[in-house]
Write a protein that holds these residues in place. Sequence first.
Motif, PDB file in Angstrom:
ATOM      1  N   LEU A  34      -7.921  16.238  79.302  1.00 34.33           N
ATOM      2  CA  LEU A  34      -7.074  17.020  78.398  1.00 34.33           C
ATOM      3  C   LEU A  34      -7.614  17.048  76.974  1.00 34.33           C
ATOM      4  CD1 LEU A  34      -3.501  15.910  79.559  1.00 34.33           C
ATOM      5  CD2 LEU A  34      -4.662  18.065  80.069  1.00 34.33           C
ATOM      6  N   SER A  35      -8.274  15.980  76.570  1.00 31.82           N
ATOM      7  CA  SER A  35      -8.742  15.892  75.178  1.00 31.82           C
ATOM      8  C   SER A  35     -10.196  16.310  75.018  1.00 31.82           C
ATOM      9  CB  SER A  35      -8.568  14.459  74.664  1.00 31.82           C
ATOM     10  OG  SER A  35      -9.362  13.556  75.414  1.00 31.82           O
ATOM     11  N   TYR A  36     -10.850  16.711  76.119  1.00 33.04           N
ATOM     12  CA  TYR A  36     -12.255  17.120  76.070  1.00 33.04           C
ATOM     13  C   TYR A  36     -13.114  16.012  75.458  1.00 33.04           C
ATOM     14  CZ  TYR A  36      -9.975  21.669  76.612  1.00 33.04           C
ATOM     15  OH  TYR A  36      -9.186  22.706  77.053  1.00 33.04           O
ATOM     16  N   SER A  37     -12.830  14.779  75.839  1.00 36.87           N
ATOM     17  CA  SER A  37     -13.526  13.667  75.195  1.00 36.87           C
ATOM     18  C   SER A  37     -13.901  12.599  76.207  1.00 36.87           C
ATOM     19  CB  SER A  37     -12.642  13.047  74.106  1.00 36.87           C
ATOM     20  OG  SER A  37     -11.463  12.504  74.674  1.00 36.87           O
ATOM     21  N   VAL A  55     -14.907   6.867  81.346  1.00 40.32           N
ATOM     22  CA  VAL A  55     -14.808   8.111  82.120  1.00 40.32           C
ATOM     23  C   VAL A  55     -15.334   9.259  81.276  1.00 40.32           C
ATOM     24  CG1 VAL A  55     -12.857   7.365  83.534  1.00 40.32           C
ATOM     25  CG2 VAL A  55     -12.420   8.489  81.359  1.00 40.32           C
ATOM     26  N   LYS A  56     -15.828  10.273  81.969  1.00 38.69           N
ATOM     27  CA  LYS A  56     -16.331  11.474  81.309  1.00 38.69           C
ATOM     28  C   LYS A  56     -15.368  12.620  81.607  1.00 38.69           C
ATOM     29  CE  LYS A  56     -21.053   9.898  82.295  1.00 38.69           C
ATOM     30  NZ  LYS A  56     -21.310   9.338  80.970  1.00 38.69           N
ATOM     31  N   PRO A  57     -15.236  13.570  80.702  1.00 37.47           N
ATOM     32  CA  PRO A  57     -14.308  14.684  80.942  1.00 37.47           C
ATOM     33  C   PRO A  57     -14.838  15.646  81.997  1.00 37.47           C
ATOM     34  CG  PRO A  57     -15.521  15.046  78.911  1.00 37.47           C
ATOM     35  CD  PRO A  57     -15.900  13.675  79.386  1.00 37.47           C
ATOM     36  N   ASN A  58     -13.927  16.151  82.835  1.00 39.34           N
ATOM     37  CA  ASN A  58     -14.289  17.198  83.790  1.00 39.34           C
ATOM     38  C   ASN A  58     -14.254  18.577  83.143  1.00 39.34           C
ATOM     39  OD1 ASN A  58     -14.524  15.469  86.104  1.00 39.34           O
ATOM     40  ND2 ASN A  58     -12.295  15.341  86.167  1.00 39.34           N
ATOM     41  N   THR A  59     -13.721  18.642  81.920  1.00 37.40           N
ATOM     42  CA  THR A  59     -13.468  19.927  81.272  1.00 37.40           C
ATOM     43  C   THR A  59     -14.484  20.291  80.202  1.00 37.40           C
ATOM     44  OG1 THR A  59     -11.935  18.695  79.852  1.00 37.40           O
ATOM     45  CG2 THR A  59     -10.991  19.915  81.709  1.00 37.40           C
ATOM     46  N   SER A  60     -15.406  19.383  79.885  1.00 41.52           N
ATOM     47  CA  SER A  60     -16.400  19.680  78.855  1.00 41.52           C
ATOM     48  C   SER A  60     -17.619  18.794  79.060  1.00 41.52           C
ATOM     49  CB  SER A  60     -15.818  19.459  77.448  1.00 41.52           C
ATOM     50  OG  SER A  60     -15.550  18.080  77.244  1.00 41.52           O
ATOM     51  N   ILE A  61     -18.635  19.016  78.227  1.00 42.92           N
ATOM     52  CA  ILE A  61     -19.862  18.226  78.311  1.00 42.92           C
ATOM     53  C   ILE A  61     -19.603  16.836  77.737  1.00 42.92           C
ATOM     54  CG2 ILE A  61     -22.258  18.057  77.548  1.00 42.92           C
ATOM     55  CD1 ILE A  61     -22.302  21.097  77.364  1.00 42.92           C
ATOM     56  N   SER A  62     -20.084  15.829  78.433  1.00 38.19           N
ATOM     57  CA  SER A  62     -19.931  14.463  77.945  1.00 38.19           C
ATOM     58  C   SER A  62     -20.819  14.243  76.726  1.00 38.19           C
ATOM     59  CB  SER A  62     -20.304  13.469  79.049  1.00 38.19           C
ATOM     60  OG  SER A  62     -20.383  12.158  78.537  1.00 38.19           O
ATOM     61  N   ILE A 119      -8.969   1.346  73.595  1.00 37.77           N
ATOM     62  CA  ILE A 119      -9.577   2.514  74.223  1.00 37.77           C
ATOM     63  C   ILE A 119     -10.026   3.455  73.120  1.00 37.77           C
ATOM     64  CG2 ILE A 119      -8.240   2.330  76.341  1.00 37.77           C
ATOM     65  CD1 ILE A 119      -6.530   4.650  75.386  1.00 37.77           C
ATOM     66  N   THR A 120     -11.155   4.094  73.356  1.00 42.97           N
ATOM     67  CA  THR A 120     -11.688   5.031  72.367  1.00 42.97           C
ATOM     68  C   THR A 120     -11.806   6.414  72.971  1.00 42.97           C
ATOM     69  OG1 THR A 120     -13.993   4.560  72.971  1.00 42.97           O
ATOM     70  CG2 THR A 120     -13.003   3.229  71.202  1.00 42.97           C
ATOM     71  N   SER A 121     -11.558   7.398  72.130  1.00 46.21           N
ATOM     72  CA  SER A 121     -11.751   8.799  72.495  1.00 46.21           C
ATOM     73  C   SER A 121     -12.820   9.354  71.568  1.00 46.21           C
ATOM     74  CB  SER A 121     -10.440   9.573  72.339  1.00 46.21           C
ATOM     75  OG  SER A 121     -10.661  10.967  72.437  1.00 46.21           O
ATOM     76  N   GLU A 122     -13.919   9.812  72.133  1.00 42.12           N
ATOM     77  CA  GLU A 122     -15.013  10.367  71.343  1.00 42.12           C
ATOM     78  C   GLU A 122     -15.100  11.858  71.618  1.00 42.12           C
ATOM     79  OE1 GLU A 122     -18.643   8.163  71.889  1.00 42.12           O
ATOM     80  OE2 GLU A 122     -17.525   6.304  72.228  1.00 42.12           O
ATOM     81  N   ARG A 123     -14.899  12.650  70.595  1.00 42.68           N
ATOM     82  CA  ARG A 123     -14.891  14.102  70.769  1.00 42.68           C
ATOM     83  C   ARG A 123     -15.451  14.779  69.521  1.00 42.68           C
ATOM     84  NH1 ARG A 123      -8.313  14.827  70.118  1.00 42.68           N
ATOM     85  NH2 ARG A 123      -8.273  12.859  71.243  1.00 42.68           N
ATOM     86  N   ARG A 124     -15.654  16.081  69.637  1.00 39.71           N
ATOM     87  CA  ARG A 124     -16.136  16.833  68.479  1.00 39.71           C
ATOM     88  C   ARG A 124     -15.116  16.768  67.343  1.00 39.71           C
ATOM     89  NH1 ARG A 124     -17.143  22.463  71.346  1.00 39.71           N
ATOM     90  NH2 ARG A 124     -15.429  21.621  72.598  1.00 39.71           N
ATOM     91  N   GLU A 135      -6.481  25.037  74.516  1.00 33.63           N
ATOM     92  CA  GLU A 135      -7.159  23.781  74.210  1.00 33.63           C
ATOM     93  C   GLU A 135      -6.325  22.926  73.264  1.00 33.63           C
ATOM     94  OE1 GLU A 135     -11.843  25.134  74.658  1.00 33.63           O
ATOM     95  OE2 GLU A 135     -10.774  25.489  72.780  1.00 33.63           O
ATOM     96  N   GLN A 136      -5.658  23.566  72.317  1.00 38.40           N
ATOM     97  CA  GLN A 136      -4.780  22.819  71.413  1.00 38.40           C
ATOM     98  C   GLN A 136      -3.649  22.145  72.197  1.00 38.40           C
ATOM     99  OE1 GLN A 136      -3.445  25.074  67.943  1.00 38.40           O
ATOM    100  NE2 GLN A 136      -5.329  26.284  67.997  1.00 38.40           N
ATOM    101  N   MET A 137      -3.096  22.860  73.184  1.00 41.29           N
ATOM    102  CA  MET A 137      -2.020  22.287  73.988  1.00 41.29           C
ATOM    103  C   MET A 137      -2.531  21.113  74.820  1.00 41.29           C
ATOM    104  SD  MET A 137       1.084  22.118  74.783  1.00 41.29           S
ATOM    105  CE  MET A 137       1.617  23.543  73.825  1.00 41.29           C
ATOM    106  N   TYR A 138      -3.737  21.260  75.369  1.00 40.33           N
ATOM    107  CA  TYR A 138      -4.321  20.156  76.131  1.00 40.33           C
ATOM    108  C   TYR A 138      -4.486  18.920  75.248  1.00 40.33           C
ATOM    109  CZ  TYR A 138      -5.585  23.089  80.167  1.00 40.33           C
ATOM    110  OH  TYR A 138      -5.561  23.886  81.277  1.00 40.33           O
ATOM    111  N   VAL A 139      -5.056  19.123  74.066  1.00 41.78           N
ATOM    112  CA  VAL A 139      -5.297  17.994  73.166  1.00 41.78           C
ATOM    113  C   VAL A 139      -3.975  17.361  72.739  1.00 41.78           C
ATOM    114  CG1 VAL A 139      -6.203  17.326  70.915  1.00 41.78           C
ATOM    115  CG2 VAL A 139      -7.512  18.890  72.368  1.00 41.78           C
ATOM    116  N   ALA A 140      -2.961  18.196  72.466  1.00 41.28           N
ATOM    117  CA  ALA A 140      -1.651  17.662  72.088  1.00 41.28           C
ATOM    118  C   ALA A 140      -1.055  16.833  73.228  1.00 41.28           C
ATOM    119  CB  ALA A 140      -0.708  18.806  71.714  1.00 41.28           C
TER     120      ALA A 140
END
Length: 473
Positions: A34-37, A55-62, A119-124, A135-140
Amino acid sequence: MQLANPFLKVAGLSDRQIKKIEAVGKNIQLIADLSYSDIVMYCPSEAGIVAVAAVKPNTSISVRPDNIVGQVFEHPPEAITKAFTGGVRVEERYGEFNGAALTIYAIPIRDSGRVIAVITSERRSPEDWRPSEMEQMYVASADDLIEMIEAGVDVGITFPSSKEAGDGLLRVDFNGIITYATPNAVMIYRRLGVDALVGKSIYEIGLDETPILSALEDRKAVRREVTEKNMTVIKRAIPLIEKDHVKGIIAIVRDVTDVRAREQQLKIKEATIREIHHRVKNNLQTIASLLRLQSRRMETPEARQALLESVGRISSIAVVHEILSQSGSGTLDFKEIAGNITGMIQSSLVHPDKKITIMTRGAGGQIPSPMATALALVLTELVQNAVEHAFEGRDSGKIIILLERRGKTLTMAVNDDGIGLPEGFDIGKNSNLGLQIVHTLVTDELGGTWDMQSENGTKVTIKVSVEQVSQDV
């Protein structure tokens, strides 16, 4: 996602704390999607900070292509250290990936006042990314799940929580009103006869929404497969809890109608194949019975024996089809086949006045059905040959079949304690029809090797490659 349990032990955590970390681990794949991270979970250890899950996201590039589970960091990123020491969420810029700045979010997991993991979330970084409304809804939604983890709320996610391509997502408020629906969700519900989801109540759309209702009422995550209106949909509902109140639901829906239809078709095909094997077995047994009746009319012993040997060969093939009719699988346990064949030979070829024991030892493992048929014939010929020739002038004896599987190689040895091979015996010159069949099947059809030795009886050893046969057939 797997937790590095040995490292959890090093961290000096109690069983309760480990279970809490494992419970959080069931959420992180969905958060990553959901967070693309990339999501990583860290625990303290004597040597430093250890990554216990990732874990790596299924929705974006790791942004973290390497696998860091099990790695110990003496000097982890500063955000992780701050989260461990301060017990609060930390957000910092953290390097670049493909020219875009990255942000790391470090969230502490507490138990009894102690930070037991981060836990860490690494994203753009937000300034380098312009997300769409979806995408905003997913991240929220991901942030809502992270806030529950930070608050120590466990809603009992016990099912796979990843978001795959094609899944639809709904946001439902505490009154059951749908506040957001992704295009995939809209498409799935449109097939179910519902248009314009947003603003509608789940109580009024006329579909089975018990997963969402249960999540609202029981405050626990729910997964159910619902079949209605000629469609099968998997519905997963996760309650969002804030200050001990359910503020809404994240619902993920997946249309599995085609998947279930294919599964049903496979079941029908499997049942049909099993029925075919059953009928083939019956036909072979009928042929064997006719030959057995014919053998009783033969006046010469040679003709009678030839027919009985043919009965054995046909019956051995019938054994394979009988097992296939019961299992429906393309692979068979050869020890079971060997046991059935030896039982058949014991009852049909061994004279009642003779005490000849036939035993099977070891294990041959699973082998493909074409190979099973050929090996069944080989075993039948060798055991029949031993019964007929190994114990001349004797009333008792033993035949032992040894099976061994090492990697791709299956070894089958047939040993008897009989009189052994005649002096000067040459396989190429003195082989009877049975041994000629063995040679053809082993060398030509199975691509294996075989040899005969005479010492305290006769020993025939067969070696074949299971992988080679399964690929060639």
